[in-house]
Design an enzyme around this catalytic site. Structure first.
Site, short mmCIF file in Angstrom:
data_model
loop_
_atom_site.label_atom_id
_atom_site.label_comp_id
_atom_site.label_asym_id
_atom_site.label_seq_id
_atom_site.Cartn_x
_atom_site.Cartn_y
_atom_site.Cartn_z
N SER A 156 -61.32 -1.54 -37.04
CA SER A 156 -61.34 -2.92 -36.57
C SER A 156 -62.74 -3.52 -36.71
O SER A 156 -63.27 -3.62 -37.80
CB SER A 156 -60.81 -2.99 -35.14
OG SER A 156 -60.60 -4.32 -34.76
N ASP A 306 -62.12 -10.83 -38.03
CA ASP A 306 -62.86 -9.57 -38.02
C ASP A 306 -62.38 -8.72 -39.19
O ASP A 306 -61.47 -9.12 -39.93
CB ASP A 306 -62.71 -8.87 -36.66
CG ASP A 306 -61.29 -8.40 -36.38
OD1 ASP A 306 -60.35 -8.96 -36.97
OD2 ASP A 306 -61.13 -7.46 -35.57
N ASP A 308 -60.47 -6.16 -39.91
CA ASP A 308 -59.07 -5.86 -40.16
C ASP A 308 -58.17 -7.04 -39.84
O ASP A 308 -56.94 -6.92 -39.86
CB ASP A 308 -58.62 -4.62 -39.41
CG ASP A 308 -58.53 -4.81 -37.90
OD1 ASP A 308 -59.28 -5.64 -37.36
OD2 ASP A 308 -57.71 -4.12 -37.25
N ASP A 310 -57.23 -8.70 -37.28
CA ASP A 310 -56.32 -8.83 -36.14
C ASP A 310 -56.89 -9.78 -35.08
O ASP A 310 -56.20 -10.08 -34.10
CB ASP A 310 -55.95 -7.48 -35.54
CG ASP A 310 -57.12 -6.73 -34.93
OD1 ASP A 310 -58.28 -7.15 -35.11
OD2 ASP A 310 -56.88 -5.70 -34.27
#
Length: 599
Positions: A156, A306, A308, A310
């Site tokens: 992440s 960000d 990834d 999400d």
């Protein structure tokens, strides 16, 4: 060197040599060789004293050699443990299958392939997403393909040296207790030095999940078309060296939007994160390039995913320069948009005839609850983390959920997790609608304050000295439980301790305890200090790092727009005073365990 230290050094060296010999990766093998050759017992102990713990969402750590780092042997151990769990405890999952995705970090595709190879050869139907893609695409794919599990290789927004994986289950949400403990037990029983023969090489059978990735774009775009009218905003988008750019552009193109201006230096996946070593859009300075691009382009809006994708951060021009909206400000705006569409009979979500529900967390702001009450919709406050938010609806229909750390679920029937792509699309719709009326997102936020009170939230992290352990922080919190402050910002304090919460409670912030014994939320290490009737502080430990997080909120009524500035000043002062006093109380409680510093 005495006999005992010599024995310990020999034990560590033998363990390191055995690990090196089993490791299929030449980079981490060479790293281990260097550690062995150095004779640095402390460095070896750091790698071999313990193993990475598999938690409710998976594992995450720095990339490197040894059982306390992320590497191919650790991934092989996790995948083998999951395969054994499925074979022993969930055999129907072998047919339903596991979907595997990955982001653009170092070794993500290698880790994903290793996991897929192990699961497939264990007789478990395995799906592979076609390329590095956002985490919400994986969460969507679990539901779309009716799979039993999903694995996303990602760290992440953690620093560039990290990687990890997250596990999803049949409903498309993140792994929850008690299954997480059962899977963890199967992983713990797996010896990483004795994985299945040939696990790290060779071909294997899998199902391509290309159609699922395409379906995500189609489904998200379906209700994201531009509003009627000629107004189109100039938008800057940054992927922060992650995987969000291509998917976001595909969604925009499918929905009929013009393309945003990219932050070129951050547009493509780059595991070295050259311009954002800690690619968390909440961190100071991370959005500087995006702001500079927006200023040069005369933009109206900045959207930042960000790595990834999400999560999404939002920046808007303000009278005193560009301003990043807080997670609570964006959470209120998006919640208001969803509730407004629901009231107009054109919901972003289709509740399917079930009562609608919105959700947030105990450490997020309370404005969403007031918006929901005004709309006649139930609002549930749950623990931090989307593994809880995504399931807050229960037998009713969750139509929206958010947490203050820039995570938003605006299409939870598609993605039972936070989704920075669909949230960015809704932000773009909302900002365009406001612009068509000659207004901005800040104007709409002021509307909400006038109707429901000015809500100001801030947070602070209290970092302990390196000598202070997580256990010592727990002791400090326990001392505060026994002796909380009597007053905060001049007001009497009432205490709510979520460690004492009834295990059947599903709403941790409502006026009464809402029970659901079949979907219990466990007690949480969270203290809530209410200062009078219109302000509060929430305190919780990180859980993995020696730090305490402090959240504060103050609510001020506002009679008219002319009074907004004075209300902001008063609320800001109260929030800062509460944070200062709470930090002082925590620092005093920590004094027995070591010094701390504020951030």
């Amino acid at each position: 060197m005495t006999a005992e230290p010599a024995q310990e050094a020999s034990r560590l060296t033998q363990a390191a040599a055995a690990w090196r010999d089993a490791d299929p990766d030449p980079v981490t093998r060479a790293e281990m060789d260097q550690l062995i050759a150095s004779g640095d017992t402390a460095a070896l102990a750091e790698r071999f004293e313990g193993e990475l713990a598999f938690g409710t969402a998976g594992i995450r750590a720095e990339i490197g050699a040894g059982p306390m780092r992320m590497n191919r042997l650790v991934i092989g151990r996790v995948a083998t443990g999951m395969a054994r769990y499925i074979q022993a405890k969930d055999p129907t999952a072998a047919t339903a299958g596991v979907v595997i995705g990955y982001d653009g970090r170092t070794n993500s595709s290698v880790f994903a392939t290793d996991a897929a190879r192990i699961l497939s050869r264990a007789g478990i139907s395995t799906w592979l997403l076609p390329r590095a893609l956002p985490t919400p695409v994986l969460a969507f794919s679990v539901r779309h393909l009716h799979a039993a599990y999903g694995i996303q290789v990602t760290a992440s927004h953690n620093p560039r040296q990290y990687n990890g994986l997250k596990v999803y289950v049949r409903d498309g949400g993140q792994l929850l207790p008690p299954v997480d403990a059962d899977i963890a037990a199967a992983i713990d029983a797996t010896d990483p030095l004795h994985l299945p023969e040939g696990w790290a090489e060779g071909s294997f059978e899998f199902h391509p999940a290309d159609e699922a990735a395409d379906a995500y774009v189609t489904e998200v775009a379906a209700r994201g078309r531009p509003p009627a009218g000629d107004v189109r905003l100039t938008v800057v988008h940054t992927a922060l060296h992650g995987v969000g750019d291509a998917t976001f552009r595909a969604v925009l193109a499918t929905a009929g939007w013009p393309m945003p201006i990219p932050v070129t230096a951050q547009q493509q996946p780059d595991p070295t994160f050259p311009t954002a070593h800690y690619p968390n859009p909440e961190e100071p300075g991370v959005l500087d390039l995006a702001q500079a691009t927006a200023e040069q382009a005369g933009a109206d809006l900045v959207l930042a995913n960000d790595p990834d994708a999400d999560r999404v951060a939002i920046m808007v021009p303000a009278p005193d320069g560009w301003r990043a909206l807080t997670g609570d400000e964006a959470g209120a705006l998006l919640g208001d948009a969803v509730l407004t569409r629901l009231s107009q009979g054109d919901p972003v979500e289709d509740p399917g005839g079930l009562p609608p529900v919105v959700a947030t967390t105990v450490v997020s702001g309370s404005l969403l609850r007031r918006l929901a009450q005004a709309a006649g919709v139930r609002c549930v406050s749950t623990l931090t983390g989307f593994k809880w938010i995504a399931r807050a609806g229960g037998d009713e229909a969750l139509i929206y959920g958010y947490e203050q750390a820039l995570g938003y679920a605006v299409r939870p029937h598609l993605v039972a997790d936070k989704d920075g792509i669909s949230a960015a699309l809704l932000v773009l719709q909302l900002a365009t609608e406001q612009a068509q009326q000659g207004r901005t997102l800040l104007d709409r936020l002021d509307d909400l304050y006038l109707a429901h009170g000015l809500h100001v939230t801030r947070q602070q992290t209290l970092h302990a000295d390196a000598s202070v352990s997580v256990a010592q922080l727990d002791d400090a919190l326990n001392r505060l439980r026994d002796n909380p402050p009597q007053r905060l910002a001049g007001q009497p304090v009432t205490v709510t301790d979520l460690q004492q919460a009834d295990p059947g409670v599903v709403d941790l912030a409502g006026g009464h305890a809402e029970q659901a014994p079949d979907r219990p939320i466990p007690p949480a290490d969270v203290l809530i200090w209410r200062s009078g009737s219109d302000a509060r502080v929430m305190i919780r430990p990180s859980g993995t790092e020696p730090e305490l997080k402090i959240y504060a909120e103050a609510v001020c009524p506002v009679a008219d727009r002319a009074g907004l500035d004075a209300a902001r000043k008063a609320a800001d002062q109260r929030v800062e005073q509460m944070l200062s006093e709470a930090s002082a109380a925590l620092t005093a409680a920590l004094s027995a365990g070591g010094p701390a510093s504020n951030q």
